[in-house]
Write an enzyme that holds these catalytic residues in place. Structure first.
Site: not given
Ligand code: CMC
Length: 447
Positions: A325, A382
């Site tokens: 998140h 989720d």
């Molecule tokens: N699986 C594997 N790696 C992950 C995941 C995941 N679900 N989420 C984040 N990472 C890794 C990402 O690759 C990155 O690694 P590194 O630092 O080595 O490059 C690190 O963790 C930080 O990730 P980020 O993408 O920079 O984080 P963010 O804050 O931009 O993204 C997120 C947040 C929710 C989009 C992301 O965690 C994600 O894609 N999760 C899966 C989709 C999901 O479950 N979404 C629902 C969110 S909650 C409901 C809502 O309110 O939308």
């Protein structure tokens, strides 16, 4: 229409304190600049850089707005480090346990919990606006049978702006109030149409003697040939899920609603944009992805470690849906409540869903894995919600629609706050990285 008690006269809270003794100093090109520090009612702090460009010629850059406060808001507070989520000061744990979805909707939109009289009027207004214009049905009938319900939902909410054109331009408080009621009342009705069509069944009309959740369930599951009795366990579970999704401050879809609304686009168009933003798999669309992922793991022999490894391997392009998140870096309080609710609901309904076991195995393995620990990746809202929706009989492609029904009061509250606070049009800047100025070359002279 009856005005809803004193709700409309409530002024939005504004606890923002500006202490001039708190100043941020910036040194740029040898020159010192000062910017005020703003502190919110829960002591979170921000540097007010609204005059930065005027004073220095510089802008800030923050892709994905990871560090940018887009607004001051008195609706929802969340602390990602502590796992706190409060609506208008009330904890999500309390609300999920003791309140109802419509009461929470009232709280979010008008700022205070309703008195009995205010609530009765609010609920009555919603009950008596559930019917949708028959011409909307004609639009709906043009969609293919396999259309994704989120595409249909966002299109039909956008179409509402054509059915209620008075929503354009400056609206009186009373007119805005009526649009808010129409949205809350009609969204569940429209949402059930896609499911009915996918089953080849006639759509159901709302029943105004039923409460909000029971009415939705009845429109989903009753058939002309058999009476449907709403199971109170199912209705209570739905009520809880909707409360948990009702607002989440400046997330992607809410920011979209505020941004679109900041151009003074009408409320229906603004909410329709929010629905589109929610659909993405990184946002609300993740609940559908989670169940599909769990099903895939099951079909693949239940080897959770294989999928953990894939999620860690950046070249795989695979992410563990329902994990991670932007704001929560400790735990998502909604996920805690939902995990427990999933257990309760499945027990009460006597359902043994094998994907629940896979989800628990996956969660345990991820929480013990260095990759997930280091990056502070925890199950989000989720991760377990789909398991409950499935137990309630909601099909997978409707999961994000359920999220949208839940989030609607939050979007409305945020849209209303943005307009009442007379926020300026949202218009970020950029740093241009394209070609520098060059001369036009006639096509005949291009190589
Ligand atoms: N699986 C594997 N790696 C992950 C995941 C995941 N679900 N989420 C984040 N990472 C890794 C990402 O690759 C990155 O690694 P590194 O630092 O080595 O490059 C690190 O963790 C930080 O990730 P980020 O993408 O920079 O984080 P963010 O804050 O931009 O993204 C997120 C947040 C929710 C989009 C992301 O965690 C994600 O894609 N999760 C899966 C989709 C999901 O479950 N979404 C629902 C969110 S909650 C409901 C809502 O309110 O939308």
């Amino acid at each position: 229409m009856t005005p809803i008690g004193s709700a409309l006269s409530l002024t939005p809270f504004n606890f923002i304190l500006i202490s001039m003794s708190q100043i941020a100093e910036l040194t740029l090109d040898g020159k010192k600049y000062e910017f005020p520090i703003i502190e919110g009612s829960e002591q979170e702090k921000a540097i007010d850089i609204s005059k930065l460009r005027d004073q220095t010629g510089y802008i800030t850059i923050d892709s994905g707005y990871k560090n940018t406060g887009a607004t001051k808001s008195a609706i929802t507070f969340l602390d990602g480090e502590e796992g706190i989520l409060n609506y208008r000061g009330y904890s999500i744990e309390d609300l999920a346990e003791k309140s109802s979805f419509l009461e929470v909707a009232y709280l979010l939109i008008y700022g205070e919990l309703p008195t009995e009289k205010q609530f009765a009027e609010f609920e009555h207004e919603i009950r008596t606006h559930t019917l949708v214009n028959e011409d909307m049905r004609k639009i709906f009938e043009g969609f293919p049978v396999n259309a994704h319900p989120m595409g249909v939902l966002s299109s039909l909410v956008s179409a509402m702006s054509a059915f209620y054109p008075d929503a354009n331009g400056q609206n009186s408080e009373e007119a805005t109030q009526l649009h808010i009621i129409r949205l809350l009342a009609k969204l569940p009705t429209i949402a059930t149409w896609s499911y009915k069509k996918s089953q080849g069944h006639p759509v159901n009309y709302p029943q105004n003697d039923l409460d909000y959740c029971s009415n939705f369930l009845n429109m989903m599951f009753s058939l002309p040939v058999a009476k449907y009795n709403v199971d109170p366990v199912v209705s209570a579970a739905l009520n809880k899920l909707l409360i948990l999704h009702a607002d989440h401050e400046q997330n992607c879809s809410t920011s979209t609603v505020r941004l679109v609304g900041s151009s003074h686009a009408n409320i229906f168009s603004s909410i329709s944009s929010g629905i589109s933003a929610l659909w993405g798999p990184l946002h609300g669309g993740a609940n559908q992805e989670v169940i599909e992922m769990l099903e895939a793991i099951k079909a693949d022999g239940g080897d959770t470690q294989k999928y953990i490894n894939m999620a860690k391997d950046k070249s795989s392009g695979f992410r563990l849906f329902g994990f991670g998140h932007r704001v929560y870096k400790n735990f998502d309080p909604r996920a805690r409540i939902i995990k427990k609710a999933a257990d309760d609901v499945l027990n009460k309904l006597g359902i043994n869903d094998p994907v629940l076991e896979i989800a628990q195995k996956l969660e345990k393995a991820a929480l013990e894995d260095e990759y997930f620990v280091q990056r502070k990746l925890y199950p989000n809202v989720d991760f377990y919600s789909g398991i409950i929706y499935r137990a309630l009989g909601i099909p997978t492609n409707m999961f994000t629609v359920m999220f949208a029904i839940g989030r609607l009061p939050g979007w409305i509250a945020q849209w209303k706050e943005m307009r009442e606070n007379k926020e300026p049009i949202g218009r970020p800047r950029q740093i241009y990285t394209g070609a520098p100025k060059r001369d036009f070359v006639l096509m005949s002279e291009r190589k």
